[in-house]
Design a protein around this motif. Structure first.
Motif, PDB file in Angstrom:
ATOM      1  N   PRO A   1       0.806  -1.221   0.000  1.00  0.00           N
ATOM      2  CA  PRO A   1       0.000   0.000   0.000  1.00  0.00           C
ATOM      3  C   PRO A   1       0.842   1.276   0.000  1.00  0.00           C
ATOM      4  N   ASP A   2       2.145   1.145   0.257  1.00  0.00           N
ATOM      5  CA  ASP A   2       3.032   2.301   0.265  1.00  0.00           C
ATOM      6  C   ASP A   2       3.704   2.543  -1.084  1.00  0.00           C
ATOM      7  N   GLN A   3       3.398   1.712  -2.080  1.00  0.00           N
ATOM      8  CA  GLN A   3       3.947   1.873  -3.429  1.00  0.00           C
ATOM      9  C   GLN A   3       3.514   3.215  -3.993  1.00  0.00           C
ATOM     10  N   TRP A   4       4.462   3.946  -4.587  1.00  0.00           N
ATOM     11  CA  TRP A   4       4.152   5.217  -5.246  1.00  0.00           C
ATOM     12  C   TRP A   4       3.839   4.965  -6.712  1.00  0.00           C
ATOM     13  N   VAL A   5       2.835   5.651  -7.219  1.00  0.00           N
ATOM     14  CA  VAL A   5       2.498   5.610  -8.642  1.00  0.00           C
ATOM     15  C   VAL A   5       2.368   7.041  -9.137  1.00  0.00           C
ATOM     16  N   ASP A   6       2.753   7.259 -10.396  1.00  0.00           N
ATOM     17  CA  ASP A   6       2.699   8.626 -10.915  1.00  0.00           C
ATOM     18  C   ASP A   6       2.186   8.714 -12.349  1.00  0.00           C
ATOM     19  N   ALA A   7       1.614   7.625 -12.861  1.00  0.00           N
ATOM     20  CA  ALA A   7       1.143   7.649 -14.242  1.00  0.00           C
ATOM     21  C   ALA A   7       0.005   6.647 -14.426  1.00  0.00           C
TER      22      ALA A   7
END
Length: 181
Positions: free
Chosen positions: A17-23
């Motif tokens: 749940p701490d994974q960063w996504v930016d696209a």
């Protein structure tokens, strides 16, 4: 973070749940920083090979994704995807939009344009077209004859809407899109 995204779409997170996504990406072109959506088994091969950090999916398709992809499990993936698109690409605020018709726009005399619409530079609007309240038409768009565009719709620059097309309310059409044939 996926945790925040999951809260927005009421998803159960299976993965970090701490994974960063930016696209946002489709399954086949996704990167390890992308969110994608898996809606239908016709995309099974792409789903199994996706490199997406996370995939929005319903419970029946979740097991078909690779272990490397976090799963954002929701009841309605299509609706969740629409919400995510709006989070990543919010509509411009009312203050960002110009109201009125730009001097360089070419508007047929039979077109009906709301006084609450914004028509950008170098737009062409055909005969009998109807443009509703709060519509924003970006620069260089072509609107054909007898086109109807519903309230609150936004056309980004260089969109081509061919004769007779009906767009409903609150649509968002990306730059350079062509609608109609």
């Amino acid at each position: 973070q996926l945790r925040d995204l999951a809260a927005e779409i009421e998803a159960e997170v299976f993965g970090d749940p701490d994974q960063w996504v930016d696209a946002l990406s489709d399954l086949s072109s996704a990167t390890p920083a992308s969110v994608s959506v898996y809606l239908n088994r016709q995309w099974r091969d792409s789903a199994r090979q996706t490199r997406a950090a996370a995939v929005i999916v319903d419970a029946t398709l979740a097991s078909e994704l690779p272990e490397t992809a976090a799963r954002l499990v929701v009841a309605d993936p299509r609706a969740a995807w629409c919400t995510v698109i709006r989070l990543f690409h919010p509509r411009p605020s009312e203050n960002a939009a110009s109201i009125g018709v730009h001097d360089s726009a070419l508007v047929d005399e039979t077109a009906k344009i709301s006084k609450a619409a914004g028509i950008g530079p170098f737009v062409s609007i055909g005969a009998g077209a109807e443009i509703a309240d709060d519509v924003q038409i970006g620069h260089g768009c072509y609107i054909g004859d007898q086109v109807r565009i519903g309230r609150g719709t936004i056309l980004m620059p260089m969109v081509c809407i061919l004769d007779g097309v009906r767009l409903g309310a609150e649509c968002w059409v990306g730059p350079g899109a062509k609608i109609g044939s």
